[in-house]
Design a protein around this motif. Structure first.
Motif, PDB file in Angstrom:
ATOM      1  N   UNK A 356      -8.708  16.336   4.441  1.00 13.08           N
ATOM      2  CA  UNK A 356      -9.159  15.001   4.815  1.00 13.08           C
ATOM      3  C   UNK A 356      -9.301  14.099   3.595  1.00 13.08           C
ATOM      4  N   UNK A 357      -9.048  12.818   3.814  1.00 15.36           N
ATOM      5  CA  UNK A 357      -9.140  11.828   2.744  1.00 15.36           C
ATOM      6  C   UNK A 357     -10.586  11.353   2.609  1.00 15.36           C
ATOM      7  N   UNK A 358     -11.121  11.521   1.420  1.00 17.42           N
ATOM      8  CA  UNK A 358     -12.470  11.051   1.110  1.00 17.42           C
ATOM      9  C   UNK A 358     -12.427  10.375  -0.258  1.00 17.42           C
ATOM     10  N   UNK A 359     -12.727   9.097  -0.281  1.00 20.42           N
ATOM     11  CA  UNK A 359     -12.753   8.395  -1.562  1.00 20.42           C
ATOM     12  C   UNK A 359     -13.796   7.282  -1.518  1.00 20.42           C
ATOM     13  N   UNK A 360     -14.753   7.369  -2.411  1.00 21.94           N
ATOM     14  CA  UNK A 360     -15.758   6.332  -2.524  1.00 21.94           C
ATOM     15  C   UNK A 360     -15.275   5.272  -3.497  1.00 21.94           C
ATOM     16  N   UNK A 361     -15.417   4.024  -3.080  1.00 20.73           N
ATOM     17  CA  UNK A 361     -14.947   2.901  -3.900  1.00 20.73           C
ATOM     18  C   UNK A 361     -15.533   2.984  -5.304  1.00 20.73           C
ATOM     19  N   UNK A 362     -14.652   2.932  -6.302  1.00 21.57           N
ATOM     20  CA  UNK A 362     -15.097   3.032  -7.692  1.00 21.57           C
ATOM     21  C   UNK A 362     -15.687   1.724  -8.208  1.00 21.57           C
ATOM     22  N   UNK A 363     -15.414   0.652  -7.497  1.00 15.04           N
ATOM     23  CA  UNK A 363     -15.869  -0.650  -7.960  1.00 15.04           C
ATOM     24  C   UNK A 363     -14.791  -1.684  -7.762  1.00 15.04           C
ATOM     25  N   UNK A 364     -15.044  -2.880  -8.206  1.00 14.39           N
ATOM     26  CA  UNK A 364     -14.101  -3.987  -8.057  1.00 14.39           C
ATOM     27  C   UNK A 364     -13.971  -4.706  -9.387  1.00 14.39           C
ATOM     28  N   UNK A 365     -12.738  -5.073  -9.730  1.00 17.00           N
ATOM     29  CA  UNK A 365     -12.487  -5.780 -10.976  1.00 17.00           C
ATOM     30  C   UNK A 365     -11.501  -6.897 -10.700  1.00 17.00           C
ATOM     31  N   UNK A 366     -11.757  -8.064 -11.281  1.00 16.00           N
ATOM     32  CA  UNK A 366     -10.901  -9.222 -11.036  1.00 16.00           C
ATOM     33  C   UNK A 366     -10.728 -10.023 -12.308  1.00 16.00           C
ATOM     34  N   UNK A 367      -9.519 -10.541 -12.487  1.00 13.31           N
ATOM     35  CA  UNK A 367      -9.248 -11.456 -13.590  1.00 13.31           C
ATOM     36  C   UNK A 367      -9.504 -12.880 -13.138  1.00 13.31           C
ATOM     37  N   UNK A 368     -10.162 -13.656 -13.987  1.00 15.37           N
ATOM     38  CA  UNK A 368     -10.504 -15.039 -13.652  1.00 15.37           C
ATOM     39  C   UNK A 368      -9.848 -16.004 -14.622  1.00 15.37           C
ATOM     40  N   UNK A 369      -8.602 -15.741 -14.950  1.00 12.79           N
ATOM     41  CA  UNK A 369      -7.923 -16.559 -15.942  1.00 12.79           C
ATOM     42  C   UNK A 369      -7.972 -15.887 -17.290  1.00 12.79           C
ATOM     43  N   UNK A 370      -7.299 -16.461 -18.253  1.00 19.97           N
ATOM     44  CA  UNK A 370      -7.190 -15.862 -19.579  1.00 19.97           C
ATOM     45  C   UNK A 370      -8.560 -15.668 -20.224  1.00 19.97           C
TER      46      UNK A 370
END
Length: 460
Positions: A356-370
């Motif tokens: 079975x597939x089990x994966x807890x979200x490691x987090x979120x990362x986003x680029x907001x421009x240079x």
């Protein structure tokens, strides 16, 4: 290869499809199965890079992965799957040229991904552009650059400002990233256009909900809004687009924003061509009903020989963190599901049980421009330059194959010293325009002479 060799058909060459085929090549012994992947495009698009492609930070070709180059033992078919008859284990393959044919299989893997989900708003289908494909990202970049060229030739006024106004619809990760990246490149472009001023550029983000980026904490999302505002970005919360006709974006608040570039990122839906054309079970949101072990079916029933993963599949989130009990449609899940699915398919072919597939979200990362970004993992939040480094580090390493990683990282290195490339190639959409303008054409045939009629009553 004998006729008894199991035939595995993969529908879709995006994240989940590509990784499934890639990992099957590693897990399967040579000759153990025949793998075929079918997709209308000959490449996989690394979608987290699309905002940077739109901003000119990454070369478009470097953010895609050639299926034929990296899938050494997989048969690659550039076509669409327009029908799945799993009861008879046959799929309809429709190529761009030629007649459709029936492809038989023993195991089918549905990884057809998702497309932009829109609403019947006047003008959106005709004037907006999505952000799901590399072609859309390139078109957004070229449209912005082209509009700067046009605006620089006009006197100050409404038409000039309309060309310099961008509206992004949707405040999720994709919308925020492309909004911030476009705002960043627009500010950089002004240095090359002394005729234009910062005050003439207008960037609006429209979000129907009361906040942006639901994947991060409310405090972090407020910081992102403040950062965007400080750089000249206006965010409209609790607001909907009601029209986009005649170069004007109409909002539910009554405000009208003249704009020549509308980017739509307000949601996705499972690929309807594949879902509606199959006899596989579908849940209420239009995704293929999938078990936790990635076999198609429900907790009580298994559809033998059918698998699904990625955005097209409703995979239960056993960690309890998913929306409605299912894994959210993002790259983090799609890649990990595909890797497990390749192992599970191999196990089933060898008479073993899938996992079975089990994966807890490691987090979120986003680029907001240079040089600006945001990272959230649990209660830990990083902002600014360090988060931007985390964003590039994560996605640089996540790009499949060292060949692709090197091309992307080398491009970033060059941009650090040389700056982003601002060449506008919008005319590549019409490559024959110069040839057609000056090409010699045969003259129309001269009208044949018509003999004059003799006056009535005359005789020769």
């Amino acid at each position: 290869m004998s006729n008894t060799t199991p035939r595995i058909l993969i529908v879709g060459g995006g994240y989940a499809g590509f990784y499934t085929a890639w990992k099957l090549e590693k897990h399967l012994r040579r000759g153990e199965a025949q793998v075929t992947i079918v997709d209308p495009l000959p490449y996989m698009t690394y979608q987290p890079f699309l905002p940077e492609v739109a901003a000119g930070s990454i070369e478009a070709r470097h953010s895609v992965v050639s299926l034929r180059r990296h899938l050494k033992r997989t048969r690659v078919v550039t076509a669409k799957i327009t029908g799945i008859d799993h009861a008879n284990k046959v799929a309809t393959v429709t190529p761009t040229l030629g007649e459709p044919w029936q492809e038989e299989y023993d195991q089918i893997v549905v990884t057809a991904g998702a497309v932009s989900r829109t609403f019947p708003i006047p003008g959106i289908a005709d004037n907006a552009i999505g952000l799901k494909t590399i072609e859309e990202a390139v078109a957004i970049r070229d449209k912005l650059f082209s509009n700067f060229d046009k605006a620089a030739t006009l006197p100050p006024g409404p038409e000039r400002e309309r060309l310099l106004t961008v509206v992004v619809v949707g405040g999720g990760f994709a919308g925020i990233e492309v909004f911030a990246e476009l705002r960043s490149i627009a500010s950089a472009l002004l240095k090359k256009y002394p005729e234009l001023s910062f005050e003439e550029t207008h960037f609006h983000l429209v979000e129907a909900m009361g906040r942006i980026m639901p994947e991060v904490s409310l405090e972090t999302s407020k910081w992102v809004m403040k950062s965007l505002g400080e750089r000249g970005g206006a965010v409209h919360l609790d607001t909907q687009v009601t029209g986009a006709v005649g170069g004007n974006v109409e909002l539910s608040t009554g405000e009208v924003i003249p704009s020549d570039l509308i980017v739509w990122t307000a949601g996705v839906m499972a690929n309807p061509t594949v879902v509606r054309g199959s006899d596989l079970p579908v849940e209420e949101r239009g995704r293929i009903r999938t078990r936790a072990d990635l076999r198609v079916g429900s907790e009580d029933e298994i559809v033998e020989g059918a698998w699904a993963a990625g955005d097209v599949a409703a995979v239960p989130d056993l960690t309890g963190g998913g929306v409605g009990g299912y894994c959210v449609p993002n790259a983090q899940h799609a890649v990990r599901q595909a890797k497990l699915m390749a192992k599970n398919i191999t196990a089933v072919l060898r008479g073993e049980l899938p996992v079975e597939y089990v994966h807890k979200n490691l987090g979120a990362v986003a680029g907001l421009g240079l040089y600006n970004g945001v990272f959230q993992s649990g209660k830990l939040a990083l902002k600014g330059f360090i988060a931007w480094l985390a964003h590039r580090g994560y996605h640089g390493l996540a790009m499949p194959s060292w060949e692709r990683k090197w091309r992307v990282i080398w491009g970033w290195w060059n941009n650090l010293w040389l700056g982003r490339d601002i060449v506008n190639l919008s005319t590549v959409q019409h490559p024959r325009y110069v040839f057609e303008e000056f090409a010699a054409r045969p003259k129309p045939p001269a009208a044949s002479a018509v003999p004059a009629k003799e006056p009535a009553g005359t005789k020769s």
